[in-house]
Design a protein around this motif. Structure first.
Motif, short mmCIF file in Angstrom:
data_model
loop_
_atom_site.label_atom_id
_atom_site.label_comp_id
_atom_site.label_asym_id
_atom_site.label_seq_id
_atom_site.Cartn_x
_atom_site.Cartn_y
_atom_site.Cartn_z
N ILE A 193 38.22 36.38 53.26
CA ILE A 193 37.19 35.71 52.29
C ILE A 193 37.98 36.53 50.65
CG2 ILE A 193 34.70 36.38 51.81
CD1 ILE A 193 33.79 37.09 54.57
N ARG A 194 37.64 35.28 49.72
CA ARG A 194 38.07 35.81 48.62
C ARG A 194 37.22 36.26 47.53
NH1 ARG A 194 42.28 32.12 46.13
NH2 ARG A 194 44.11 34.31 45.74
N VAL A 195 37.16 37.01 47.20
CA VAL A 195 35.88 37.61 45.98
C VAL A 195 36.78 38.09 45.07
CG1 VAL A 195 34.62 39.25 45.62
CG2 VAL A 195 34.87 38.38 47.64
N GLY A 196 36.22 37.14 43.67
CA GLY A 196 36.96 37.21 42.30
C GLY A 196 35.72 38.41 41.75
N ILE A 197 36.98 39.23 41.20
CA ILE A 197 35.98 39.72 39.80
C ILE A 197 35.96 40.13 38.95
CG2 ILE A 197 37.27 41.78 40.63
CD1 ILE A 197 34.18 43.35 40.18
N THR A 198 35.40 39.76 37.72
CA THR A 198 36.50 39.68 36.66
C THR A 198 36.20 41.16 35.49
OG1 THR A 198 33.82 39.74 35.28
CG2 THR A 198 34.91 37.66 36.28
N THR A 199 37.42 41.53 35.24
CA THR A 199 36.95 43.08 35.16
C THR A 199 37.02 43.51 33.57
OG1 THR A 199 39.54 42.37 34.45
CG2 THR A 199 39.40 42.68 36.24
N LEU A 200 36.88 42.20 33.45
CA LEU A 200 36.63 42.65 31.76
C LEU A 200 34.88 42.99 30.96
CD1 LEU A 200 38.90 40.17 29.56
CD2 LEU A 200 38.96 42.22 29.39
N GLY A 201 34.74 43.46 30.14
CA GLY A 201 33.42 44.37 29.25
C GLY A 201 32.65 45.46 30.22
N SER A 202 33.42 45.71 30.82
CA SER A 202 32.66 47.44 31.58
C SER A 202 32.67 48.00 30.53
CB SER A 202 33.40 47.77 32.90
OG SER A 202 33.33 49.36 32.98
N GLU A 203 31.37 49.34 30.57
CA GLU A 203 31.41 49.96 29.70
C GLU A 203 32.39 51.44 30.16
OE1 GLU A 203 27.37 51.63 29.53
OE2 GLU A 203 26.62 50.02 28.56
N HIS A 204 32.83 51.73 31.54
CA HIS A 204 33.91 52.25 32.04
C HIS A 204 35.12 51.88 31.06
CE1 HIS A 204 30.03 55.05 32.68
NE2 HIS A 204 30.20 53.60 33.36
N GLY A 205 35.61 50.83 31.47
CA GLY A 205 37.08 50.68 31.33
C GLY A 205 37.66 49.40 32.28
N ILE A 206 38.46 48.90 32.07
CA ILE A 206 38.67 47.93 33.25
C ILE A 206 39.64 48.87 34.10
CG2 ILE A 206 41.41 46.40 33.67
CD1 ILE A 206 40.66 45.03 31.03
N SER A 207 40.05 50.00 34.10
CA SER A 207 40.79 50.93 35.52
C SER A 207 39.65 51.16 36.15
CB SER A 207 41.22 52.00 34.76
OG SER A 207 40.32 52.48 33.69
N ASN A 208 38.19 51.61 35.87
CA ASN A 208 36.80 51.33 37.19
C ASN A 208 36.80 50.12 37.74
OD1 ASN A 208 34.41 53.05 37.57
ND2 ASN A 208 33.71 51.03 36.48
N VAL A 209 36.71 48.82 37.67
CA VAL A 209 36.35 48.16 37.51
C VAL A 209 38.18 47.56 38.46
CG1 VAL A 209 36.59 45.06 37.69
CG2 VAL A 209 35.78 46.93 35.91
N VAL A 210 39.09 47.80 38.29
CA VAL A 210 40.30 47.50 39.08
C VAL A 210 40.12 49.01 40.70
CG1 VAL A 210 43.16 47.98 39.64
CG2 VAL A 210 41.36 46.57 37.13
N LYS A 211 39.62 50.07 40.01
CA LYS A 211 39.24 50.89 41.60
C LYS A 211 38.87 50.41 42.51
CE LYS A 211 38.45 55.80 42.20
NZ LYS A 211 37.73 57.06 40.92
#
Length: 393
Positions: free
Chosen positions: A30-48
């Motif tokens: 199941i391919r789930v996308g996620i946009t990584t820009l915009g987090s107050e905690h930075g892109i690394s938080n989203v990637v993690k």
């Protein structure tokens, strides 16, 4: 060499079978996308969070939509948030991803999101319907739709007959009345009872903490606040650490599976939101939505919702009603929404019953003289109010 190839082929077959059991699609994740820009905690938080989701659930392939980063996850490179949203929509419409998690999205009117939290009282999961978006410009109509959206989400997550409660906010009694009419018309809504002694399907703060219903129905602004509290009450508010995010946008004939997280969401919530998205795909959320709307519409949903708008117009056109002679009021009637309280008093005045509005320990009440109590209840019931005699606190 040949034996090595055979071993690899057999291993792949078994892996594909395992994925098929989880996804229903042979050899596909199941391919789930996620946009990584915009987090107050930075892109690394989203990637993690994305990496954690894929690590925990082997049936998911997470696709990052954002600037290039160091990761083994699949990436689609964009330079800014606007470009990211356009790419997300394009990939959803082209079936390149089955769902997407993002930090902001403008849903059309009629679509709102169903959040999913873990309640602190008993560690129970609960769906909050709804948390972002606008189901309708009419408050009570929106909450009725929110309840159906919550039922859809809960069923897609495997709860066959989810219990439903209505949070004790403005409009709750109107929503209760519509739900009960839908039930009498054949649409199954499993209304639950409050844990408080006086019961009823209108939920209190205790029920929020305990997770009394599977689906808690409320207005979107209240739902949004509840999501923030449940997600970050252990962290002081700047970092959302608990729950599954603000959930999928649900609406009649809406077929983009977009789930919302906050810019304050931490990596645990992001991982859970991705898992939530994948489980909704496996649970065939759009098929369930189609079936629920068909059943609700057969039960006269649209006409019942129109009646709420007619009530609003009627209130604006209400003529002046002369107050009967004042008398002592100790008899109390509850079950009337605060938005209908003044109109209920006017109905009684029209019938020559002196009444006053007030606030009891369980919510709004109409007060009349004890000798008029039974007659007043009958008059209000005949006028369409969902009334019952108030019990002692």
């Amino acid at each position: 060499m040949q034996s090595d190839n055979i071993v690899k082929t057999v291993a792949k077959i078994f892996n594909d079978i395992a994925d098929t059991l989880e996804t229903g699609q042979y050899g596909e994740k199941i391919r789930v996308g996620i946009t990584t820009l915009g987090s107050e905690h930075g892109i690394s938080n989203v990637v993690k969070g994305a990496e954690l989701a894929q690590k925990i659930n082997s049936s998911i392939e997470v696709v990052l939509i954002g600037p290039k980063v160091e990761t083994e996850l699949t990436q689609v490179i964009v330079e800014n948030e606007e470009e990211g949203y356009k790419k997300m929509e394009e990939m959803l419409d082209n079936k390149e991803i089955s769902s997407c998690v993002t930090m902001h999205y403008s849903f059309p009117i009629g679509v709102s999101t169903v959040g999913r939290v873990i309640t602190p009282g008993k560690g129970k999961e609960m769906f909050i319907a709804t948390t972002t978006g606008t189901s309708s410009s009419n408050r009570a109509e929106a909450m009725v739709k929110n309840g159906i959206y919550g039922i859809i989400s809960a069923k897609a997550m495997g709860i066959k007959n989810p219990t439903v409660g209505i949070l004790n906010v403005d409009g709750a009694r109107q929503v209760e009345r519509i739900f009960k009419e839908l039930i009498s018309n054949g649409y199954d809504i499993n209304l639950t009872e409050s844990t408080r002694a006086d019961g009823g399907c209108v939920m209190r703060g205790n029920d929020l903490l305990a997770g009394t219903p599977d689906v808690m129905v409320t207005d979107t602004l209240t739902g949004n606040i509840l999501m923030k509290v449940f997600s970050s009450y252990t962290t002081g508010g700047s970092y959302e650490a608990l729950g599954y995010g603000y959930g999928p946008g649900i609406g009649e004939d809406y077929n983009r599976l977009v789930l919302i997280i906050s810019r304050a969401s931490g990596s645990p919530v992001i991982a859970n939101a991705i898992s939530y998205a994948a489980d909704l795909v496996k649970g065939k959320v759009f098929e369930i939505a189609k079936n629920e709307f068909e059943n609700a519409n057969k039960a006269n949903l649209k006409e019942l919702l129109k009646s709420l708008n007619k009530e609003s117009v009627k209130k604006e056109e209400n003529k002046f009603v002369k107050m009967p002679e004042k008398e002592v009021v100790t008899g109390t009637i509850d079950g009337i929404d605060i938005m209908e309280l003044d109109d209920a008093v006017s109905v009684l005045w029209e019938n020559q019953i002196y009444a006053e509005s007030g606030m009891g320990c369980t919510g709004p009440i109409v007060m009349v003289n004890e000798r008029n109590l039974k007659e007043a209840i009958n008059v209000l019931a005949k006028a369409g109010y969902n009334v019952k005699k108030a019990e002692d606190c």
